[in-house]
Scaffold this motif. Structure first.
Motif, PDB file in Angstrom:
ATOM      1  N   ASN A 260       1.431 -13.450 -92.396  1.00 34.05           N
ATOM      2  CA  ASN A 260       1.571 -13.743 -90.965  1.00 34.05           C
ATOM      3  C   ASN A 260       2.867 -14.505 -90.671  1.00 34.05           C
ATOM      4  OD1 ASN A 260      -1.099 -12.810 -89.843  1.00 34.05           O
ATOM      5  ND2 ASN A 260      -1.791 -14.164 -91.474  1.00 34.05           N
TER       6      ASN A 260
ATOM      7  N   PRO B  31      -2.600 -22.032 -86.470  1.00 30.01           N
ATOM      8  CA  PRO B  31      -1.903 -20.745 -86.600  1.00 30.01           C
ATOM      9  C   PRO B  31      -2.701 -19.606 -87.224  1.00 30.01           C
ATOM     10  CG  PRO B  31      -1.205 -22.235 -88.336  1.00 30.01           C
ATOM     11  CD  PRO B  31      -2.146 -23.010 -87.452  1.00 30.01           C
TER      12      PRO B  31
ATOM     13  N   ARG C 257       4.178 -14.618 -87.148  1.00 23.80           N
ATOM     14  CA  ARG C 257       3.432 -15.553 -86.292  1.00 23.80           C
ATOM     15  C   ARG C 257       3.904 -16.990 -86.539  1.00 23.80           C
ATOM     16  NH1 ARG C 257      -2.691 -15.889 -87.644  1.00 23.80           N
ATOM     17  NH2 ARG C 257      -2.534 -13.654 -87.362  1.00 23.80           N
TER      18      ARG C 257
ATOM     19  N   ARG D 217       7.275 -17.562 -84.997  1.00 23.32           N
ATOM     20  CA  ARG D 217       7.158 -17.724 -83.541  1.00 23.32           C
ATOM     21  C   ARG D 217       6.685 -19.135 -83.207  1.00 23.32           C
ATOM     22  NH1 ARG D 217       3.188 -14.213 -82.365  1.00 23.32           N
ATOM     23  NH2 ARG D 217       1.663 -15.763 -81.798  1.00 23.32           N
TER      24      ARG D 217
END
Length: 191
Positions: free
Chosen positions: A163, A50, A166, A169
């Motif tokens: 993040n 990630p 992110r 997601r």
């Protein structure tokens, strides 16, 4: 002075990584080589990878460990037959007295098979990045506290928070990564 070059994906830098590198530093210089995957000149990120290579390297650099990257470009599977592309990237970061350290048996085998003679396989210790990522995703999915923060340095915690979109997601995404002989390779750009 002896130099140790530790190679890996370091998908999520953990306290265990830093403890290992700090122990090695007692015996000589330590460099960290970080694998990155590219598809059409863009770094590929997945639920199991990630953070960008730069982000992962930033954590190690903050603790005084120089980093370098070795990059895989689409098609990734071609590297198994022609590891020479990556080998040259690694060689350019070694000194004559460098010892390559890996904690993954398949990486050790590939390095030895492609002519690296100074390679040592060491046992993994501590909580892995994979385990911590799972805890982060579980916390996102369930809303229940998992205490993942205690396994990573503050810089990794900050990167996750920075993040978070992110990570959210990815928590809801299928991990499109192939695990082949302990190599985790993104499907995007595989062949």
């Amino acid at each position: 002075m002896k130099e140790y070059v530790v190679l890996g994906r370091f998908s999520l830098p953990t306290n265990a990584h830093l403890e290992f590198l700090t122990k090695l530093k007692k015996y000589g210089k330590v460099k960290v080589g970080i694998a990155r995957y590219f598809f059409e000149d863009k770094e590929v990120l997945t639920p199991s990878l990630p953070l960008t290579g730069y982000e992962r390297g930033e954590v190690f650099r903050n603790y005084g460990f120089p980093t370098f990257f070795f990059d895989f470009y689409k098609p990734y599977l071609s590297y198994f037959g022609k590891f020479i592309r990556v080998k040259n990237q690694i060689l350019s970061n070694l000194s004559p007295n460098s010892l390559i350290i890996t904690r993954v048996w398949s990486h050790y085998f590939l390095l030895k098979a492609t002519g690296f003679d100074k390679v040592k396989l060491l046992k993994r210790e501590g909580v892995s990045g994979t385990k911590v990522r799972g805890m982060i995703y579980e916390e996102i999915l369930t809303g229940e506290k998992t205490n993942w923060e205690k396994y990573v340095p503050k810089e990794t915690q900050e990167l996750v928070r920075k993040n978070l979109k992110r990570f959210k997601r990815f928590a809801f995404s299928k991990d499109l990564t192939l695990k082949l002989f302990d190599f985790k390779i993104p499907f995007k750009g595989l062949i």
